[in-house]
Design an enzyme around this catalytic site. Structure first.
Site, PDB file in Angstrom:
ATOM      1  N   LYS A 139      -5.199  -0.146  15.476  1.00  0.00           N
ATOM      2  CA  LYS A 139      -5.625   0.835  14.734  1.00  0.00           C
ATOM      3  C   LYS A 139      -7.426   1.657  15.138  1.00  0.00           C
ATOM      4  O   LYS A 139      -7.553   2.979  15.028  1.00  0.00           O
ATOM      5  CB  LYS A 139      -6.353  -0.176  13.276  1.00  0.00           C
ATOM      6  CG  LYS A 139      -5.204  -0.983  12.900  1.00  0.00           C
ATOM      7  CD  LYS A 139      -4.142   0.527  11.902  1.00  0.00           C
ATOM      8  CE  LYS A 139      -3.349  -0.891  11.043  1.00  0.00           C
ATOM      9  NZ  LYS A 139      -2.051   1.160  10.197  1.00  0.00           N
ATOM     10  N   SER A 155      -5.795   3.326   8.871  1.00  0.00           N
ATOM     11  CA  SER A 155      -6.448   3.197   9.580  1.00  0.00           C
ATOM     12  C   SER A 155      -6.570   1.494   8.941  1.00  0.00           C
ATOM     13  O   SER A 155      -5.841   0.928   8.514  1.00  0.00           O
ATOM     14  CB  SER A 155      -7.517   3.430  10.573  1.00  0.00           C
ATOM     15  OG  SER A 155      -8.050   3.906   9.198  1.00  0.00           O
ATOM     16  N   ILE A 182       0.748  -1.260  -0.161  1.00  0.00           N
ATOM     17  CA  ILE A 182      -0.174   0.213   0.097  1.00  0.00           C
ATOM     18  C   ILE A 182       0.346   0.874  -0.442  1.00  0.00           C
ATOM     19  O   ILE A 182       0.733   2.087  -0.822  1.00  0.00           O
ATOM     20  CB  ILE A 182      -0.856   0.319   1.529  1.00  0.00           C
ATOM     21  CG1 ILE A 182      -2.283  -0.967   1.468  1.00  0.00           C
ATOM     22  CG2 ILE A 182      -1.871   1.340   0.854  1.00  0.00           C
ATOM     23  CD1 ILE A 182      -3.025  -1.328   2.173  1.00  0.00           C
ATOM     24  N   THR A 229      -0.663  -7.184  -1.681  1.00  0.00           N
ATOM     25  CA  THR A 229       0.376  -6.985  -1.269  1.00  0.00           C
ATOM     26  C   THR A 229       0.661  -8.456  -0.908  1.00  0.00           C
ATOM     27  O   THR A 229       0.268  -8.980  -0.925  1.00  0.00           O
ATOM     28  CB  THR A 229       0.202  -5.632   0.280  1.00  0.00           C
ATOM     29  OG1 THR A 229       0.041  -7.064   1.553  1.00  0.00           O
ATOM     30  CG2 THR A 229      -0.799  -4.505   0.536  1.00  0.00           C
ATOM     31  N   LYS A 250       3.224  14.287  15.327  1.00  0.00           N
ATOM     32  CA  LYS A 250       3.819  15.316  16.536  1.00  0.00           C
ATOM     33  C   LYS A 250       5.196  15.967  15.945  1.00  0.00           C
ATOM     34  O   LYS A 250       5.039  17.986  16.060  1.00  0.00           O
ATOM     35  CB  LYS A 250       4.470  14.386  17.859  1.00  0.00           C
ATOM     36  CG  LYS A 250       4.945  15.697  18.725  1.00  0.00           C
ATOM     37  CD  LYS A 250       5.866  15.222  19.773  1.00  0.00           C
ATOM     38  CE  LYS A 250       6.764  15.946  20.858  1.00  0.00           C
ATOM     39  NZ  LYS A 250       6.851  15.704  22.005  1.00  0.00           N
ATOM     40  N   ASN A 310       1.637   5.180   7.629  1.00  0.00           N
ATOM     41  CA  ASN A 310       1.130   3.239   6.164  1.00  0.00           C
ATOM     42  C   ASN A 310       2.249   3.013   7.103  1.00  0.00           C
ATOM     43  O   ASN A 310       1.346   1.776   7.694  1.00  0.00           O
ATOM     44  CB  ASN A 310       1.571   4.274   5.207  1.00  0.00           C
ATOM     45  CG  ASN A 310       1.360   2.109   4.271  1.00  0.00           C
ATOM     46  OD1 ASN A 310       0.421   2.234   3.605  1.00  0.00           O
ATOM     47  ND2 ASN A 310       2.262   1.886   4.392  1.00  0.00           N
ATOM     48  N   TYR A 326      -4.312  -6.066  16.488  1.00  0.00           N
ATOM     49  CA  TYR A 326      -4.153  -5.223  15.648  1.00  0.00           C
ATOM     50  C   TYR A 326      -5.395  -4.134  15.587  1.00  0.00           C
ATOM     51  O   TYR A 326      -5.046  -3.137  15.481  1.00  0.00           O
ATOM     52  CB  TYR A 326      -3.741  -5.874  14.400  1.00  0.00           C
ATOM     53  CG  TYR A 326      -4.119  -5.388  13.124  1.00  0.00           C
ATOM     54  CD1 TYR A 326      -3.296  -4.806  12.356  1.00  0.00           C
ATOM     55  CD2 TYR A 326      -5.271  -5.409  12.276  1.00  0.00           C
ATOM     56  CE1 TYR A 326      -3.518  -3.843  11.632  1.00  0.00           C
ATOM     57  CE2 TYR A 326      -5.487  -4.297  10.991  1.00  0.00           C
ATOM     58  CZ  TYR A 326      -4.449  -4.420  10.237  1.00  0.00           C
ATOM     59  OH  TYR A 326      -4.798  -3.466   9.496  1.00  0.00           O
ATOM     60  N   VAL A 332      -6.604  -6.183   0.071  1.00  0.00           N
ATOM     61  CA  VAL A 332      -5.714  -5.321  -0.534  1.00  0.00           C
ATOM     62  C   VAL A 332      -4.408  -6.270  -0.818  1.00  0.00           C
ATOM     63  O   VAL A 332      -4.513  -6.895  -0.220  1.00  0.00           O
ATOM     64  CB  VAL A 332      -4.736  -4.067  -0.063  1.00  0.00           C
ATOM     65  CG1 VAL A 332      -4.650  -3.594  -1.265  1.00  0.00           C
ATOM     66  CG2 VAL A 332      -5.572  -2.941   0.819  1.00  0.00           C
ATOM     67  N   ASP A 381      13.654   1.708  11.976  1.00  0.00           N
ATOM     68  CA  ASP A 381      12.721   0.782  12.343  1.00  0.00           C
ATOM     69  C   ASP A 381      11.386   2.674  13.503  1.00  0.00           C
ATOM     70  O   ASP A 381      12.229   2.834  14.919  1.00  0.00           O
ATOM     71  CB  ASP A 381      13.501   0.098  13.632  1.00  0.00           C
ATOM     72  CG  ASP A 381      12.822  -0.537  14.949  1.00  0.00           C
ATOM     73  OD1 ASP A 381      11.133  -0.444  14.283  1.00  0.00           O
ATOM     74  OD2 ASP A 381      12.881  -1.155  15.484  1.00  0.00           O
TER      75      ASP A 381
END
Length: 268
Positions: free
Chosen positions: A167, A149, A24, A198, A130, A97, A163, A196, A70
């Site tokens: 999200k 998300s 993505i 990927t 931030k 992402n 997970y 999706v 990382d």
């Protein structure tokens, strides 16, 4: 009134795309570069793994750079901003992402997996945002923050409590940031993708599985696709299209919103 071409023109703007080496993230990076943006790809992948995306952008006449890091370690986040400013001089768009998922039932959930998922999927989003917000304010211009998300932030799919929690946090973080930074001309929205195609999805059905597991995965995927109103998985470029919309002037009166791109899954 701007023309359609002017609305989607990102010439002169700089975008950071985390997890942009493949999947993505690659779809988003390619689309933003095509619209004229300079793209800083930030990924834990190696330069060799990211070269295909970088070369594709440059072959099309775009500008891109790569930083391997990382993101789950907050000590690395300030360097993302510093490197982007050194390469391109400014930051106008941030696409959060990068993320991980690992199918694990709650009965087998470990603290290590929980922390690993939250640190990358949620904590890095908060603190990189931030740093970018502070840069945009210091530069005295607005900007666009786009968080990836998931439809799992709206409808849990099972065996992904860690997970889904991360999200769901991204979705609320989007709204919380949007409420605070709108006065600075900064729009914050998120995209909730469904299934999706990927490399991550392909890996799940790859050689590490037994023949029986591969068959089970294939059957499950076939059933999943048949349930979708659009009868197919999404493609990375289709998430890229949504990201382009949110990065462009076409979405200037949107903030704190979730754009669902799921082939109709949530209708089910």
């Amino acid at each position: 009134m701007k023309t359609i071409q002017q609305l989607f023109d990102l010439t002169g703007k700089t975008a950071i795309v985390t997890g942009g080496a493949m999947g993505i993230g690659k779809g988003i990076a390619l689309r933003l570069a095509e619209a004229g943006a300079n793209v800083m790809i930030v990924d834990i992948a190696t330069l060799q793994e990211a070269e295909a995306t970088l070369n594709e952008i440059k072959t099309r006449g775009g500008k891109a750079a790569f930083l391997q890091t990382d993101l789950s370690d907050t000590k690395n986040l300030d360097a993302v901003v510093t490197n982007t400013l050194q390469h391109f001089g400014d930051i106008d768009i941030l696409v959060n992402n990068a993320g991980i998922f690992n199918y694990t039932p709650v009965t087998h959930l470990t603290e290590e997996l929980w922390d690993k998922t939250i640190n990358l999927n949620l904590k890095s989003v908060a603190f990189l945002s931030k740093f970018v917000v502070n840069t945009m304010i210091e530069k005295k211009h607005g900007g666009k923050i786009i968080n990836i998300s998931s439809i799992d932030s709206l409808k849990p799919s099972g065996n992904l409590s860690h997970y889904d929690s991360s999200k769901g946090g991204v979705r609320m973080l989007t709204r919380a940031f949007a409420k605070e930074v709108g006065k600075h001309g900064i729009n914050v929205n998120d995209i909730a993708p469904g299934g999706v195609n990927t490399p991550g999805v392909a890996k799940m059905a790859g050689a590490t599985m037994t023949k029986e597991q591969q068959e089970a995965m294939k059957t499950q995927m076939t059933q999943f696709i048949q349930m979708l109103p659009l009868q197919r998985m999404g493609e990375p470029e289709e998430i890229g299209n949504a990201a382009l919309f949110l990065a462009s002037d076409a979405s200037n009166y949107m903030t704190g919103s979730t754009v669902v791109v799921d082939g109709g899954l949530l209708i089910m």
